[in-house]
Scaffold this active site. Structure first.
Site, PDB file in Angstrom:
ATOM      1  N   GLU A  91      18.359  -0.458  17.972  1.00  0.00           N
ATOM      2  CA  GLU A  91      17.804  -0.978  19.216  1.00  0.00           C
ATOM      3  C   GLU A  91      18.654  -0.660  20.448  1.00  0.00           C
ATOM      4  OE1 GLU A  91      14.909  -2.448  19.862  1.00  0.00           O
ATOM      5  OE2 GLU A  91      14.249  -2.301  17.768  1.00  0.00           O
ATOM      6  N   SER A 121     -32.324  -7.254  -4.656  1.00  0.00           N
ATOM      7  CA  SER A 121     -33.635  -7.319  -4.008  1.00  0.00           C
ATOM      8  C   SER A 121     -33.627  -7.993  -2.648  1.00  0.00           C
ATOM      9  CB  SER A 121     -34.636  -8.039  -4.923  1.00  0.00           C
ATOM     10  OG  SER A 121     -34.924  -7.234  -6.049  1.00  0.00           O
TER      11      SER A 121
END
Length: 677
Positions: free
Chosen positions: A76, A345
């Site tokens: 960092e 269905s």
């Protein structure tokens, strides 16, 4: 050079402000902003949950592994111990790399700058905010030692999964304290602040390992560790523990909201945990509770292992009013309301909608009898009905849909062409890819419960499709609107077609239909369709009133297990309980009959207008001018459908397997519904 000049101006401005305020300002720094949790509310502004910084455990620097301290500085801010808050060398290198790449590939913020932002500033990215950041950076460097700054940073930085600070992160990911982190674990956690949602080892271990390797390589480059130590760290066996957020109300729905914010905004989770957002959603909290209860109680009647989903949508505006993705969030965060399964269905209404739109009527007659369909490149296909095989008799289309006759559905699909079913299903709201086989009429392509609820909406609302909505509005802590959504509607069906199909589906929930019991359980006008896939793997019911569509799915996550019951047996009762309880305080509303239709009783065996001598008859709705009439002597008595212009099309199936061979369940074009309850 423009970007360099811009950065120079910010730095000069910040330094000037800093000098004007003077050294006395060091003792009068503003206190850090207290993180404000975000609220997720329903459509009526009732609180669903707060999303807050619930996972933070402050520790002293000597309670943090030296490996982690070294790793975080290396990746960092490598010059952390040399600069005075602003790393001009690092900033220049980052600007140069960004300019030659013509995009942001490196950041120039130091650990002190990041701390200043986390403590004192919001997520906005403006010239003024950057100037404030640099000002607070100088103040922090003036007031605190480097060790104190690093300690504060490691206690405030966000590591993902709700973990703020390194101690919370160590416990969240590895179930240990920060003091006990190994070099491999430290390098993996040090890589998280750049993109915690992407590099989180609990959700993307491979990405976390790749990022870990970058951190270790940087530590070697800076002389912090040896290449041998780095290699040993890469070879460590790391097994992150998985943790889910403790969401109490509407957890599956809330998880989708959090996921959206996290993906939409660069600092999405930080915004959620600390910026005080108010997210107004489409959910109805009371309906949600009713849905959760109905699904849980319905599944408990079957067995402890079976699962399911229920999703309800308001077809007038697209609001997702309830979403239950499973029976127990704590046991499984898999959202089945958004998972793809074969609907059986329950998919047939799209076929019948295409047929009515093409000129067929509710009284068109087709016969249930053996018929084999030959298609190039595929073995012959001979559909059958559940249990009976064949009825060996004619049916009008309304009755065939009500009893869910498979043979007639495939025959109708062959007459229309399966591409027509695809077009109508997608126009009505199905977004998943659909395979244009004849068996598509029987629900062999996978769809989600949410898609099914959405796509039944045009039938409930005179042919109007509405896009499903999760979020209505997002505001920040100052009331500023960040996002706002309004209903998106489109006319996709003629209102007469929608009404006729609805009338046909009302027959499915009355005497003689596959879900006849619902007429006694829900005391208001309803329409809907059951669905049961081959071997009883999935059970469905999708139904609606004029103002609410709900889709219910029941099945095992392990698809080798069978439900053993039909959609009528298990899904329809859950749907009925939800609708009856959820709508009990709302006015009873009937489906609005459009102009241009007429009702008539017809014979169910020949489709003719019924007379006093007709033994088997059924009321049906027709577009005016298409209703059957009593023919004069010598006229043909059957209903001649109007050719849709599509025809059967080229139904070539390129599969080589025969119907009796074993095939993957999600790739079988001949898989039949058994929905003749």
């Amino acid at each position: 050079m423009n970007r360099v000049n811009w950065l120079q101006r910010i730095i000069i401005l910040a330094i000037g402000v800093n000098l004007l305020i003077g050294c006395t300002s060091a003792g009068t720094m503003e206190p850090p902003e207290v993180p404000v949790p975000s609220k997720i509310v329903d459509a009526n502004n009732r609180l669903i949950t707060t999303v807050s910084q619930v996972n933070t455990v402050p520790v002293e620097l000597d309670q943090i592994s030296i490996h982690l301290q070294q790793a975080i500085v290396a990746i960092e801010d490598e010059r952390f111990y040399q600069h005075q808050g602003i790393d001009f060398k690092g900033l220049g290198r980052a600007v140069y790399q960004n300019l030659i790449s013509r995009k942001i590939v490196q950041g120039g913020s130091t650990i002190t700058q990041q701390l200043a932002k986390n403590l004192y500033l919001g997520p906005e990215r403006t010239f003024a905010r950057k100037a404030k950041e640099i000002y607070y950076t100088f103040q922090l460097e003036r007031k605190y030692t480097k060790k104190e700054i690093l300690n504060m940073y490691l206690n405030h930085v966000y590591f993902g999964q709700g973990a703020y600070g390194i101690e919370a992160a160590a416990r969240t990911y590895f179930n240990k304290s920060a003091a006990d982190l190994t070099l491999g674990e430290s390098a993996m956690l040090a890589g998280l602040p750049r993109a915690p949602s992407y590099y989180a080892p609990t959700t993307n271990l491979q990405g976390a390992k790749e990022r870990q390797s970058v951190v270790l390589a940087r530590m070697v480059e800076l002389g912090i560790i040896s290449p041998e130590e780095a290699q040993a760290a890469r070879e460590e066996t790391i097994e992150p523990q998985k943790q889910s957020e403790n969401l109490k109300q509407a957890p599956y729905f809330v998880a989708e909201i959090i996921k959206y914010i996290e993906s939409k905004y660069p600092d999405g989770l930080e915004m959620l945990y600390s910026s005080g957002l108010t997210i107004q959603t489409s959910l109805d909290l009371e309906l949600q509770k009713t849905a959760e209860q109905a699904l849980r109680q319905g599944l408990e009647k079957i067995n402890p292992e079976i699962n399911g989903a229920l999703v309800a949508v308001d077809p007038t505006n697209g609001y997702i009013k309830a979403m239950v993705g499973g029976r127990d969030w704590q046991k499984s965060q898999f959202n089945r309301a958004l998972a793809k399964m074969q609907p059986g269905s329950a998919f047939k209404p799209f076929l019948y909608t295409a047929a009515i739109d093409a000129g067929y009527t509710a009284a068109t007659v087709l016969t249930c009898e053996p018929q084999t369909y030959r298609q190039e490149g595929a073995p012959p296909y001979t559909p059958k009905d559940h249990k009976v095989g064949y009825h060996y008799r004619p049916f009008i289309l309304k009755q065939a849909l009500a009893i869910s006759d498979n043979v007639i559905a495939v025959k109708l699909a062959n007459m229309l062409g399966p591409e027509a079913i695809v077009r109508f299903a997608q126009a009505m709201g199905v977004e998943s890819s659909l395979r244009p086989y004849l068996s598509l009429a029987l629900g062999t392509s996978e769809v989600t419960p949410l898609e099914m609820a959405t796509a039944f909406g045009p039938l409930a609302q005179a042919g109007i499709r509405t896009k499903p909505l999760y979020i209505l509005k997002i505001t920040d802590s100052n009331g500023r609107v960040l996002e706002e959504y309004t209903p998106q509607r489109a006319k996709v069906l003629d209102e007469k077609v929608a009404y006729i199909v609805t009338d046909m589906l009302r027959a499915a929930v009355t005497t003689g239909g596959t879900a006849a019991q619902l007429s006694q359980q829900v005391h208001r006008p309803i329409a809907g369709k059951t669905g049961t896939t081959e071997d009883y793997t999935n059970a469905w019911f999708v139904g609606y009133t004029p103002g609410l569509v709900a889709s219910v799915y029941v099945g095992y996550d392990d698809k080798s297990k069978r439900v053993g019951l039909t959609g009528s047996d298990v899904a329809a009762p859950i749907w009925a309980q939800f609708m009856e309880q959820g709508l009990k305080d709302t006015p009873v509303e009937d489906f609005k009959e459009p102009d241009g239709v007429t009702r008539m009783e017809v014979s169910t065996t020949d489709g003719l207008k019924a007379t006093e001598l007709t033994e088997e008859k059924m009321e049906a709705v027709f577009v005016e001018g298409t209703e059957p009439k009593v023919p004069s002597l010598g006229e043909f008595w059957w209903q001649q459908p109007i050719d849709s212009g599509e025809g059967p099309g080229d139904l070539t199936d390129n599969t080589e397997e025969s119907p009796g061979e074993e095939r993957p369940e999600n790739d079988d074009p001949w898989r039949n519904s058994i929905d003749n309850e």
